[in-house]
Design a protein around this motif. Structure first.
Motif, PDB file in Angstrom:
ATOM      1  N   LEU A 153       0.828  -1.201   0.000  1.00  0.00           N
ATOM      2  CA  LEU A 153       0.000   0.000   0.000  1.00  0.00           C
ATOM      3  C   LEU A 153       0.865   1.254   0.000  1.00  0.00           C
ATOM      4  CD1 LEU A 153      -2.813  -1.019   2.512  1.00  0.00           C
ATOM      5  CD2 LEU A 153      -3.178  -0.394   0.118  1.00  0.00           C
ATOM      6  N   GLN A 154       1.913   1.234   0.800  1.00  0.00           N
ATOM      7  CA  GLN A 154       2.806   2.395   0.836  1.00  0.00           C
ATOM      8  C   GLN A 154       3.450   2.629  -0.532  1.00  0.00           C
ATOM      9  OE1 GLN A 154       5.376   2.686   4.239  1.00  0.00           O
ATOM     10  NE2 GLN A 154       6.825   4.048   3.216  1.00  0.00           N
ATOM     11  N   GLU A 155       3.882   1.555  -1.176  1.00  0.00           N
ATOM     12  CA  GLU A 155       4.501   1.689  -2.496  1.00  0.00           C
ATOM     13  C   GLU A 155       3.496   2.215  -3.527  1.00  0.00           C
ATOM     14  OE1 GLU A 155       6.057  -2.170  -3.360  1.00  0.00           O
ATOM     15  OE2 GLU A 155       7.380  -2.187  -1.595  1.00  0.00           O
ATOM     16  N   ILE A 156       2.279   1.705  -3.479  1.00  0.00           N
ATOM     17  CA  ILE A 156       1.241   2.145  -4.422  1.00  0.00           C
ATOM     18  C   ILE A 156       0.930   3.621  -4.221  1.00  0.00           C
ATOM     19  CG2 ILE A 156      -1.224   1.923  -4.972  1.00  0.00           C
ATOM     20  CD1 ILE A 156      -0.895  -1.105  -4.461  1.00  0.00           C
ATOM     21  N   ILE A 157       0.727   4.015  -2.976  1.00  0.00           N
ATOM     22  CA  ILE A 157       0.360   5.405  -2.677  1.00  0.00           C
ATOM     23  C   ILE A 157       1.500   6.360  -3.026  1.00  0.00           C
ATOM     24  CG2 ILE A 157      -0.266   7.001  -0.821  1.00  0.00           C
ATOM     25  CD1 ILE A 157      -2.496   5.033  -1.747  1.00  0.00           C
ATOM     26  N   ASP A 158       2.719   5.978  -2.723  1.00  0.00           N
ATOM     27  CA  ASP A 158       3.865   6.831  -3.047  1.00  0.00           C
ATOM     28  C   ASP A 158       3.983   7.067  -4.554  1.00  0.00           C
ATOM     29  OD1 ASP A 158       4.560   7.173  -0.427  1.00  0.00           O
ATOM     30  OD2 ASP A 158       6.232   5.750  -0.443  1.00  0.00           O
ATOM     31  N   GLU A 159       3.627   6.045  -5.321  1.00  0.00           N
ATOM     32  CA  GLU A 159       3.727   6.163  -6.774  1.00  0.00           C
ATOM     33  C   GLU A 159       2.550   6.927  -7.369  1.00  0.00           C
ATOM     34  OE1 GLU A 159       4.212   3.257 -10.705  1.00  0.00           O
ATOM     35  OE2 GLU A 159       4.637   2.452  -8.690  1.00  0.00           O
ATOM     36  N   ALA A 160       1.394   6.812  -6.753  1.00  0.00           N
ATOM     37  CA  ALA A 160       0.179   7.385  -7.341  1.00  0.00           C
ATOM     38  C   ALA A 160      -0.092   8.829  -6.929  1.00  0.00           C
ATOM     39  CB  ALA A 160      -1.023   6.519  -6.975  1.00  0.00           C
ATOM     40  N   PHE A 161       0.386   9.246  -5.766  1.00  0.00           N
ATOM     41  CA  PHE A 161      -0.001  10.555  -5.242  1.00  0.00           C
ATOM     42  C   PHE A 161       1.214  11.395  -4.844  1.00  0.00           C
ATOM     43  CE2 PHE A 161      -3.625   7.792  -4.224  1.00  0.00           C
ATOM     44  CZ  PHE A 161      -4.694   8.550  -4.665  1.00  0.00           C
ATOM     45  N   GLU A 162       1.005  12.705  -4.826  1.00  0.00           N
ATOM     46  CA  GLU A 162       1.960  13.606  -4.186  1.00  0.00           C
ATOM     47  C   GLU A 162       1.888  13.380  -2.679  1.00  0.00           C
ATOM     48  OE1 GLU A 162       1.581  17.592  -6.822  1.00  0.00           O
ATOM     49  OE2 GLU A 162      -0.268  16.888  -5.875  1.00  0.00           O
ATOM     50  N   SER A 163       3.027  13.429  -2.012  1.00  0.00           N
ATOM     51  CA  SER A 163       3.047  13.092  -0.586  1.00  0.00           C
ATOM     52  C   SER A 163       2.215  14.046   0.255  1.00  0.00           C
ATOM     53  CB  SER A 163       4.488  13.068  -0.071  1.00  0.00           C
ATOM     54  OG  SER A 163       5.077  14.359  -0.176  1.00  0.00           O
ATOM     55  N   GLN A 164       2.067  15.296  -0.204  1.00  0.00           N
ATOM     56  CA  GLN A 164       1.261  16.255   0.555  1.00  0.00           C
ATOM     57  C   GLN A 164      -0.234  16.073   0.324  1.00  0.00           C
ATOM     58  OE1 GLN A 164       3.239  16.948  -2.005  1.00  0.00           O
ATOM     59  NE2 GLN A 164       2.579  18.748  -3.187  1.00  0.00           N
ATOM     60  N   HIS A 165      -0.581  15.162  -0.602  1.00  0.00           N
ATOM     61  CA  HIS A 165      -1.990  14.892  -0.903  1.00  0.00           C
ATOM     62  C   HIS A 165      -2.462  13.611  -0.203  1.00  0.00           C
ATOM     63  CE1 HIS A 165      -5.235  14.084  -4.220  1.00  0.00           C
ATOM     64  NE2 HIS A 165      -5.765  14.477  -3.091  1.00  0.00           N
ATOM     65  N   VAL A 166      -1.771  12.515  -0.444  1.00  0.00           N
ATOM     66  CA  VAL A 166      -2.095  11.232   0.188  1.00  0.00           C
ATOM     67  C   VAL A 166      -0.790  10.564   0.592  1.00  0.00           C
ATOM     68  CG1 VAL A 166      -3.220   8.991  -0.069  1.00  0.00           C
ATOM     69  CG2 VAL A 166      -4.145  10.982  -1.276  1.00  0.00           C
ATOM     70  N   LYS A 167      -0.750  10.054   1.810  1.00  0.00           N
ATOM     71  CA  LYS A 167       0.478   9.439   2.315  1.00  0.00           C
ATOM     72  C   LYS A 167       0.146   8.302   3.260  1.00  0.00           C
ATOM     73  CE  LYS A 167       5.027   9.381   2.829  1.00  0.00           C
ATOM     74  NZ  LYS A 167       5.916   9.047   1.687  1.00  0.00           N
ATOM     75  N   VAL A 168       0.957   7.257   3.225  1.00  0.00           N
ATOM     76  CA  VAL A 168       0.849   6.136   4.155  1.00  0.00           C
ATOM     77  C   VAL A 168       1.840   6.330   5.291  1.00  0.00           C
ATOM     78  CG1 VAL A 168       1.257   3.657   4.457  1.00  0.00           C
ATOM     79  CG2 VAL A 168      -0.004   4.478   2.463  1.00  0.00           C
ATOM     80  N   ILE A 169       1.363   6.144   6.513  1.00  0.00           N
ATOM     81  CA  ILE A 169       2.221   6.128   7.703  1.00  0.00           C
ATOM     82  C   ILE A 169       2.111   4.744   8.314  1.00  0.00           C
ATOM     83  CG2 ILE A 169       2.534   7.005  10.041  1.00  0.00           C
ATOM     84  CD1 ILE A 169       3.423   9.034   8.088  1.00  0.00           C
ATOM     85  N   GLN A 170       3.197   4.000   8.336  1.00  0.00           N
ATOM     86  CA  GLN A 170       3.181   2.677   8.949  1.00  0.00           C
ATOM     87  C   GLN A 170       3.631   2.762  10.404  1.00  0.00           C
ATOM     88  OE1 GLN A 170       4.125  -0.925   6.752  1.00  0.00           O
ATOM     89  NE2 GLN A 170       5.040   0.341   5.125  1.00  0.00           N
ATOM     90  N   GLY A 171       3.181   1.784  11.190  1.00  0.00           N
ATOM     91  CA  GLY A 171       3.589   1.754  12.592  1.00  0.00           C
ATOM     92  C   GLY A 171       2.594   1.013  13.452  1.00  0.00           C
ATOM     93  N   ASP A 172       2.910   0.959  14.738  1.00  0.00           N
ATOM     94  CA  ASP A 172       2.103   0.197  15.686  1.00  0.00           C
ATOM     95  C   ASP A 172       1.092   1.087  16.398  1.00  0.00           C
ATOM     96  OD1 ASP A 172       3.656   1.685  17.407  1.00  0.00           O
ATOM     97  OD2 ASP A 172       4.875  -0.014  18.091  1.00  0.00           O
TER      98      ASP A 172
END
Length: 461
Positions: A153-172
Motif C-alpha cells: 500500500l505504501q509503495e502504491i500510494i507513493d507512486e500514485a499521489f503527491e506526498s502532501q496529498h495522500v500518504k501512508v504512515i506505517q507503525g504500531d
C-alpha cells in the motif's frame, strides 16, 4: 516506523496543501484516481502475493473480496465524481420567496484513515477513494499485522499521489496514538469496538467527526421453514471466507430444535465439499493472521463439545473449520466476537429464546435469517436492531453498493460504500440564493400589527 516529528511534519504539509485549494479542483481529483487505478492494475499480481503472504488467501478469494472491489470502486468514482461534486437543488421555502436552495458538497479537509488487517487492501483503499474523490487530503495508517499488504500500500500510494496529498504512515499502536492526538477534519476507523472507543475519545477533544466501522456478535437464525441444504452452503461460505476473519461473518447459529440435527449434517457435508476432507491442504482455505490471535481462538473451543473440526497447527497458523455444539452463554466462545473459523450452533424453540440470546449482546454489525416464512422474517427485522443483514444468505449485503454499510450502537457509527462514501467525506453545505426583485417587508421591524398576518400566512403554508 515514523517518529512524532515526521507525523507532525506530514500533518502540516497536508494542511498547507488543502489550504492551497488544489484538492477542490474536480479534475485534480479525477486525475489522481486515474493514476491510482493505473498503478494498482500494474501491481495486480503483487496484490495477490501480499494477501497470500499475510492471510494465505487464494488468488480467487483475493480477487473477489479485495482487488475487484477496489478497481470497481475506482471505475465508478472516475465516472461519477464530477456529477457528485456539483451543487444539489432542493425545494426552496416559500418563506424565502423569491429564492433558490442548494446543497454544496465540500471536502472536510485533512482526513485520517486507520484500516484493519483482515481485508487489508480493500478496507484501506475503499474509504481512501471516497475521501480523495470528495476533495480531501488523506493520511492512511494501515495495520501493522498485515505487513506485506501494508508495505505494498505504501509503495502504491507513493507512486500514485503527491506526498502532501495522500500518504501512508506505517507503525504500531503508538503511531496510531500519535496520529489521533492531532487535530483532523475527519477520522475514518475500521477495527474493534474497544479501539474504536479510544479513537472516538481522541476525536472528541477536537470535535472531529468520525466514522467507526466496528463489529459484533452476528446472529444467524435458521427457522424450521428454511431450505436446509441452501442454508448450510451459504452459511459455510459466509463464515469460512477469509477463515472467519470477517466483521460481518455469522458468529453463531441459532437453529430451531426441529431442524438442528439435519442442519449440522448439511454443514459438515458442505465443509467437505468446499475444502475437502483435509482443509489444511486446500488452496482455498486461508490462515490466521498472527500467533496471538491463533492462541486466542484455540482457547475458545477448549473444553467445548466439537461436532467437527478442532484441528489446528501453530506453525502454519491453521485452524480447521470448527463447529461447536451448544456452548453456554458464559463460555469463552460465546463471550465476544469470534473472528475466526469457529461456529457455535445452539438450538432454540421459541421466539422468546431468540430474544433472550440476541438481546444478551450489544447490537451487532450483521444478522442473518434463513426462512421461508415471511411473517417470521418481518418479525425478526422489526424486533432486532443491527447494522444490516440478509434473508436467506450471509454477508452479501456488502456487495450492494446502494445499501450503505455500517453499524449501530456498539457495532459502529456512520456508514459508507458507493456514493455514500463520497457523502461521508463531504460536508453538504446548505445555501439559500435570494432574489432581489421582490422584498416583502413583513419580516422587518417594527412588528406592530404584523403578528396576525404572519400567523395566517404560516397556516396557509
Amino acid at each position: 516506523m515514523s517518529t512524532a516529528s515526521d507525523i507532525q511534519s506530514l500533518h502540516k504539509d497536508h494542511q498547507d496543501h488543502f489550504k492551497s485549494q488544489q484538492t477542490k479542483d474536480v479534475n485534480y481529483r479525477i486525475k489522481s484516481l486515474k493514476k491510482l487505478k493505473a498503478v494498482i492494475e500494474r501491481k495486480e499480481q503483487q496484490v495477490y502475493q501480499a494477501l497470500a503472504s499475510d492471510l494465505g488467501k487464494s488468488e480467487f478469494e483475493a480477487f473477489i473480496t479485495e482487488y475487484n472491489v477496489i478497481t470497481g470502486e475506482l471505475d465508478k468514482y472516475i465516472k461519477k465524481t464530477n456529477s457528485w461534486s456539483k451543487p444539489r437543488k432542493v425545494r426552496p421555502s416559500l418563506l424565502n420567496f423569491p429564492s433558490k436552495a442548494r446543497r454544496y458538497p465540500e471536502p472536510y479537509g485533512n482526513t485520517l484513515i486507520i484500516s484493519p488487517w483482515n481485508y487489508p487492501f480493500q478496507l484501506a483503499l475503499a474509504p481512501l477513494i471516497g475521501a480523495v474523490a470528495a476533495g480531501n487530503t488523506v493520511t492512511l495508517k494501515p495495520s501493522e499485522f498485515s505487513t506485506a499488504t501494508s508495505q505494498l500500500l505504501q509503495e502504491i500510494i507513493d507512486e500514485a499521489f503527491e506526498s502532501q496529498h495522500v500518504k501512508v504512515i506505517q507503525g504500531d499502536a503508538d503511531v496510531a496514538k500519535e496520529l489521533t492526538s492531532l487535530k483532523w477534519d475527519y477520522i475514518f476507523f475500521t477495527g474493534s469496538p474497544p479501539v474504536g472507543k479510544a479513537i472516538y475519545q481522541a476525536a472528541a477533544k477536537h470535535l472531529t467527526p468520525v466514522t467507526l466501522e466496528l463489529g459484533g456478535k452476528n446472529p444467524c437464525v435458521v427457522h424450521e421453514s428454511a431450505n436446509l441444504k441452501v442454508a448450510a452452503r451459504r452459511i459455510v461460505w459466509g463464515k469460512f471466507l477469509n477463515a472467519g476473519q470477517t466483521c460481518i461473518a455469522p458468529d453463531y447459529i441459532l437453529a430451531h430444535s426441529s431442524v438442528k440435527n439435519q442442519l449440522v449434517e448439511n454443514i459438515k457435508t458442505e465443509i467437505t465439499n468446499f475444502f475437502g476432507s483435509q482443509p489444511k491442504d486446500s488452496p482455498d482455505f486461508p490462515r490466521i493472521i498472527r500467533k496471538e490471535h491463533f492462541e486466542k481462538l484455540v482457547e475458545m473451543f477448549k473444553n467445548e463439545h466439537i461436532i467437527t473440526g478442532g484441528a489446528h497447527d501453530m506453525e502454519e497458523l491453521y485452524i480447521a473449520p470448527t463447529l461447536v455444539d451448544e456452548p453456554q452463554r458464559d463460555s469463552k466462545v460465546m463471550e465476544n466476537e469470534i473472528f475466526g473459523p469457529i461456529l457455535p450452533i445452539i438450538s432454540y424453540q421459541s421466539q422468546e429464546d431468540l430474544i433472550n440470546w440476541i438481546d444478551s449482546y450489544e447490537k451487532s454489525l450483521g444478522a442473518y435469517v434463513f426462512s421461508n416464512n415471511t411473517d417470521f422474517e418481518q418479525w425478526f427485522i422489526n424486533r432486532f436492531s443491527y447494522g444490516g443483514g440478509v434473508i436467506n444468505d450471509s454477508i452479501v449485503q456488502f456487495v450492494n453498493e446502494r445499501l450503505p454499510f455500517g453499524g449501530v450502537g456498539n457495532s459502529g457509527i456512520g456508514n459508507y460504500h458507493g456514493k455514500k462514501t463520497f457523502e461521508t467525506f463531504s460536508h453538504l453545505k446548505g445555501v439559500v440564493h435570494r432574489g432581489t426583485w421582490l422584498d416583502i417587508p413583513v419580516k422587518y421591524a417594527p412588528y406592530s400589527g404584523k403578528l396576525n398576518l404572519i400567523k395566517k400566512a404560516l397556516n396557509w403554508l
